[in-house]
Design an enzyme around this catalytic site. Sequence first.
Site, PDB file in Angstrom:
ATOM      1  N   PRO A  80     -14.217  38.111 -32.900  1.00 15.23           N
ATOM      2  CA  PRO A  80     -15.114  36.962 -33.052  1.00 15.23           C
ATOM      3  C   PRO A  80     -14.884  35.946 -31.933  1.00 15.23           C
ATOM      4  CG  PRO A  80     -14.068  37.515 -35.148  1.00 15.23           C
ATOM      5  CD  PRO A  80     -13.386  38.328 -34.087  1.00 15.23           C
ATOM      6  N   GLU A  81     -15.975  35.549 -31.276  1.00 17.72           N
ATOM      7  CA  GLU A  81     -15.905  34.553 -30.223  1.00 17.72           C
ATOM      8  C   GLU A  81     -16.465  33.241 -30.760  1.00 17.72           C
ATOM      9  OE1 GLU A  81     -17.341  36.110 -26.445  1.00 17.72           O
ATOM     10  OE2 GLU A  81     -16.935  38.164 -27.090  1.00 17.72           O
ATOM     11  N   LYS A  84     -12.000  29.443 -30.428  1.00 18.78           N
ATOM     12  CA  LYS A  84     -12.040  30.509 -31.429  1.00 18.78           C
ATOM     13  C   LYS A  84     -11.185  30.200 -32.652  1.00 18.78           C
ATOM     14  CE  LYS A  84     -12.342  33.869 -27.628  1.00 18.78           C
ATOM     15  NZ  LYS A  84     -11.743  35.093 -27.050  1.00 18.78           N
ATOM     16  N   ARG A 107     -10.459  44.931 -19.559  1.00 21.99           N
ATOM     17  CA  ARG A 107     -11.528  44.609 -20.487  1.00 21.99           C
ATOM     18  C   ARG A 107     -12.810  45.336 -20.104  1.00 21.99           C
ATOM     19  NH1 ARG A 107     -10.412  40.210 -23.595  1.00 21.99           N
ATOM     20  NH2 ARG A 107     -11.945  41.227 -24.933  1.00 21.99           N
TER      21      ARG A 107
END
Length: 267
Positions: free
Chosen positions: A2-3, A58, A257
């Site tokens: 979750p960002e 976050k 990433r």
Amino acid sequence: MPELPEVETVRRTLKNKILDKKIHDISIRYDRIIDGDPLVFIETLKGQTVRDIGRVGKYLIFFLDKNAFISHLRMEGKYLIVNIGQEINKHEHISFHLSDGMELRYHDTRKFGRMKLTEADSCYHDVPLCNLGPEPWLAKAEDIYQKIHKSSVPVKTLLLDQTILAGIGNIYANEICFRMKVNPETPGSRISLKRTQEMLEAAMEILDAAIVQGGTTVHSFDANGISGRFQNELQVHMQKFCPICGAKITKKAVHGRGTYFCPICQK
């Protein structure tokens, strides 16, 4: 993971459901989620009422009468509101027993999430919040430029650095680079002050749009049954072809990433 938009969606959802509810008791079934002594966490928060829920980047901050606790969902953490006594799922590691006969449960498949007890009036000066950079809406281009203009680190990686800008994760970093038409491997030293301002503007526009859509649901994100819809608006992340030029989207690892970009529009 979750960002910022997903965590903001969680915050808004929980505010509508648990404000002014007293915590009668807390059950902890996996101690490592608590940063500190779990017994102190329980005894301190028992009897206090949830007064507000804030967010920085976050991180969620649950404000109670005297104390607060900071929560980071990490990869797959989520909060669920259920009736007290409902069968416990094996991934529901913490239960807050509330005064209205409901439970706020913390569910985390990977057990990476963390909660930390702090004081309500000083939490923003406590670790980890004190180590965060500003969110894009509060950032000044000159300040961000000073942090990145001598760096050889790729701009995509700099966007993920929470000490520079808070709240941006992998999905939105990919989208910001695409909006800027900048290759994600471009070193920070090649980003001018003007381009830094453009980066902040792109970040604000994309994050604002994602918040309106309730965030992005790619894997398992939901906020008490509310799934995000911004995945339908993604321009480059997990896409096959560029919506601008039609070229095939490239995927590669940048500092570990998964990174999506258009080899034509983002040279």
